[in-house]
Design a protein around this motif. Sequence first.
Motif, PDB file in Angstrom:
ATOM      1  N   LEU A  13      24.198  49.653 -30.359  1.00 48.05           N
ATOM      2  CA  LEU A  13      24.572  48.278 -30.749  1.00 48.05           C
ATOM      3  C   LEU A  13      25.769  48.315 -31.732  1.00 48.05           C
ATOM      4  O   LEU A  13      26.757  47.352 -31.596  1.00 48.05           O
ATOM      5  CB  LEU A  13      23.441  47.384 -31.296  1.00 48.05           C
ATOM      6  CG  LEU A  13      22.283  47.282 -30.250  1.00 48.05           C
ATOM      7  CD1 LEU A  13      21.106  46.650 -30.906  1.00 48.05           C
ATOM      8  CD2 LEU A  13      22.815  46.422 -28.982  1.00 48.05           C
ATOM      9  N   THR A  14      25.632  49.058 -32.802  1.00 51.67           N
ATOM     10  CA  THR A  14      26.885  49.118 -33.627  1.00 51.67           C
ATOM     11  C   THR A  14      28.187  49.571 -33.151  1.00 51.67           C
ATOM     12  O   THR A  14      29.334  48.939 -33.452  1.00 51.67           O
ATOM     13  CB  THR A  14      26.682  50.170 -34.841  1.00 51.67           C
ATOM     14  OG1 THR A  14      25.567  49.706 -35.460  1.00 51.67           O
ATOM     15  CG2 THR A  14      27.746  50.064 -35.985  1.00 51.67           C
ATOM     16  N   VAL A  15      28.117  50.719 -32.242  1.00 55.34           N
ATOM     17  CA  VAL A  15      29.260  51.108 -31.328  1.00 55.34           C
ATOM     18  C   VAL A  15      29.823  49.798 -30.651  1.00 55.34           C
ATOM     19  O   VAL A  15      31.141  49.630 -30.417  1.00 55.34           O
ATOM     20  CB  VAL A  15      29.018  52.274 -30.759  1.00 55.34           C
ATOM     21  CG1 VAL A  15      30.176  52.571 -29.803  1.00 55.34           C
ATOM     22  CG2 VAL A  15      29.102  53.678 -31.644  1.00 55.34           C
ATOM     23  N   LEU A  16      28.840  49.423 -29.953  1.00 53.28           N
ATOM     24  CA  LEU A  16      29.466  48.039 -28.742  1.00 53.28           C
ATOM     25  C   LEU A  16      29.941  46.966 -29.677  1.00 53.28           C
ATOM     26  O   LEU A  16      30.962  46.354 -29.327  1.00 53.28           O
ATOM     27  CB  LEU A  16      28.239  47.598 -28.120  1.00 53.28           C
ATOM     28  CG  LEU A  16      27.783  48.759 -26.925  1.00 53.28           C
ATOM     29  CD1 LEU A  16      26.432  48.166 -26.386  1.00 53.28           C
ATOM     30  CD2 LEU A  16      28.794  48.756 -25.964  1.00 53.28           C
ATOM     31  N   LEU A  19      33.467  47.865 -30.903  1.00 52.21           N
ATOM     32  CA  LEU A  19      34.422  47.757 -29.763  1.00 52.21           C
ATOM     33  C   LEU A  19      34.863  46.407 -29.563  1.00 52.21           C
ATOM     34  O   LEU A  19      35.981  46.016 -29.337  1.00 52.21           O
ATOM     35  CB  LEU A  19      33.962  48.499 -28.677  1.00 52.21           C
ATOM     36  CG  LEU A  19      33.754  50.047 -28.414  1.00 52.21           C
ATOM     37  CD1 LEU A  19      33.209  50.643 -27.272  1.00 52.21           C
ATOM     38  CD2 LEU A  19      35.273  50.477 -28.715  1.00 52.21           C
ATOM     39  N   TYR A  20      34.027  45.420 -29.498  1.00 48.60           N
ATOM     40  CA  TYR A  20      34.176  44.145 -29.472  1.00 48.60           C
ATOM     41  C   TYR A  20      35.069  43.443 -30.547  1.00 48.60           C
ATOM     42  O   TYR A  20      36.017  42.957 -30.473  1.00 48.60           O
ATOM     43  CB  TYR A  20      32.904  43.257 -29.350  1.00 48.60           C
ATOM     44  CG  TYR A  20      33.231  41.848 -29.446  1.00 48.60           C
ATOM     45  CD1 TYR A  20      33.762  41.123 -28.353  1.00 48.60           C
ATOM     46  CD2 TYR A  20      32.822  40.908 -30.576  1.00 48.60           C
ATOM     47  CE1 TYR A  20      34.094  39.541 -28.403  1.00 48.60           C
ATOM     48  CE2 TYR A  20      33.590  39.789 -30.727  1.00 48.60           C
ATOM     49  CZ  TYR A  20      33.936  39.207 -29.826  1.00 48.60           C
ATOM     50  OH  TYR A  20      34.118  37.682 -29.703  1.00 48.60           O
ATOM     51  N   SER A  21      34.900  44.105 -31.714  1.00 44.28           N
ATOM     52  CA  SER A  21      35.528  43.463 -33.234  1.00 44.28           C
ATOM     53  C   SER A  21      36.955  44.028 -32.948  1.00 44.28           C
ATOM     54  O   SER A  21      37.718  43.226 -33.263  1.00 44.28           O
ATOM     55  CB  SER A  21      35.006  44.003 -34.193  1.00 44.28           C
ATOM     56  OG  SER A  21      33.662  43.699 -34.355  1.00 44.28           O
ATOM     57  N   ALA A  38      31.417  41.247 -39.068  1.00 46.34           N
ATOM     58  CA  ALA A  38      30.163  40.862 -39.776  1.00 46.34           C
ATOM     59  C   ALA A  38      29.113  40.868 -38.841  1.00 46.34           C
ATOM     60  O   ALA A  38      27.897  41.323 -39.415  1.00 46.34           O
ATOM     61  CB  ALA A  38      30.527  39.374 -40.038  1.00 46.34           C
ATOM     62  N   VAL A  39      28.979  40.582 -37.717  1.00 49.46           N
ATOM     63  CA  VAL A  39      27.888  40.594 -36.854  1.00 49.46           C
ATOM     64  C   VAL A  39      27.631  42.013 -36.458  1.00 49.46           C
ATOM     65  O   VAL A  39      26.230  42.543 -36.519  1.00 49.46           O
ATOM     66  CB  VAL A  39      28.311  39.797 -35.437  1.00 49.46           C
ATOM     67  CG1 VAL A  39      26.988  39.903 -34.494  1.00 49.46           C
ATOM     68  CG2 VAL A  39      28.189  38.239 -35.724  1.00 49.46           C
ATOM     69  N   THR A  40      28.288  42.832 -36.434  1.00 47.78           N
ATOM     70  CA  THR A  40      28.089  44.396 -36.071  1.00 47.78           C
ATOM     71  C   THR A  40      27.416  45.157 -37.378  1.00 47.78           C
ATOM     72  O   THR A  40      26.826  45.716 -36.972  1.00 47.78           O
ATOM     73  CB  THR A  40      29.684  45.074 -35.910  1.00 47.78           C
ATOM     74  OG1 THR A  40      30.148  44.585 -34.660  1.00 47.78           O
ATOM     75  CG2 THR A  40      29.102  46.527 -35.485  1.00 47.78           C
ATOM     76  N   LEU A  41      27.705  44.464 -38.454  1.00 45.31           N
ATOM     77  CA  LEU A  41      27.012  45.168 -39.659  1.00 45.31           C
ATOM     78  C   LEU A  41      25.785  45.029 -39.638  1.00 45.31           C
ATOM     79  O   LEU A  41      24.939  45.247 -40.619  1.00 45.31           O
ATOM     80  CB  LEU A  41      27.944  44.742 -40.952  1.00 45.31           C
ATOM     81  CG  LEU A  41      29.368  45.435 -40.905  1.00 45.31           C
ATOM     82  CD1 LEU A  41      30.065  45.348 -42.342  1.00 45.31           C
ATOM     83  CD2 LEU A  41      29.096  47.039 -40.985  1.00 45.31           C
ATOM     84  N   LEU A  42      25.396  43.687 -39.249  1.00 44.30           N
ATOM     85  CA  LEU A  42      23.984  43.315 -39.174  1.00 44.30           C
ATOM     86  C   LEU A  42      22.961  44.120 -38.394  1.00 44.30           C
ATOM     87  O   LEU A  42      21.847  44.356 -38.869  1.00 44.30           O
ATOM     88  CB  LEU A  42      23.738  41.616 -38.607  1.00 44.30           C
ATOM     89  CG  LEU A  42      24.467  40.720 -39.454  1.00 44.30           C
ATOM     90  CD1 LEU A  42      24.335  39.241 -38.793  1.00 44.30           C
ATOM     91  CD2 LEU A  42      23.794  40.459 -40.789  1.00 44.30           C
ATOM     92  N   VAL A  43      23.410  44.771 -37.406  1.00 48.16           N
ATOM     93  CA  VAL A  43      22.439  45.744 -36.788  1.00 48.16           C
ATOM     94  C   VAL A  43      22.003  46.826 -37.668  1.00 48.16           C
ATOM     95  O   VAL A  43      21.013  47.223 -37.900  1.00 48.16           O
ATOM     96  CB  VAL A  43      23.085  46.017 -35.336  1.00 48.16           C
ATOM     97  CG1 VAL A  43      22.431  47.120 -34.863  1.00 48.16           C
ATOM     98  CG2 VAL A  43      23.580  44.994 -34.433  1.00 48.16           C
TER      99      VAL A  43
END
Length: 157
Positions: A13-16, A19-21, A38-43
């Motif tokens: 989920l962090t890699v995905l 990539l979106y970021s 920010a949303v990626t770091l929540l995972v």
Amino acid sequence: MDNVTWAALALTLTVLGSLYSWWAFRHRGLAPGLRGVAVTLLVPAAWLTGTLSMFTRIATAISQWATTLAFSPQVWVGIGSAALSGLLLVVARAVDHRRPGAGRAGRGELVEGRGAVTGRGTRQVSPGTKPGSRPQAPAHDDEFDDIEELLRRRGIQ
């Protein structure tokens, strides 16, 4: 699931999210890219604090409850009895309001200057009044004297 599985899920989920970021930063600008980071770091934060497994347990419990709710005859009987109970309360209230004399005096309470009306429509005499005598009229207020005079002149009262 064990800790390795949770780590793999968090990494994926962090890699995905990364990539979106990167895509959002290149195509939409700085603010959407920063939101994506920010949303990626929540995972990984959820994985490191153990809340990722808690969220999946909550989601599993909610889905099991919803499945039981949808497919259990016992639950539907409970919902039906609750609906019937609510319907009966509404009907009882409507019947109570349609009955003649269903105001406060209709329930046997004393009204100032009058006797209480019983459920059969007979009048009980207030303490201090003689049976057969007319109840005393309440004291007149100056503001209502003018209204009463107008009603008398028109033959309404």
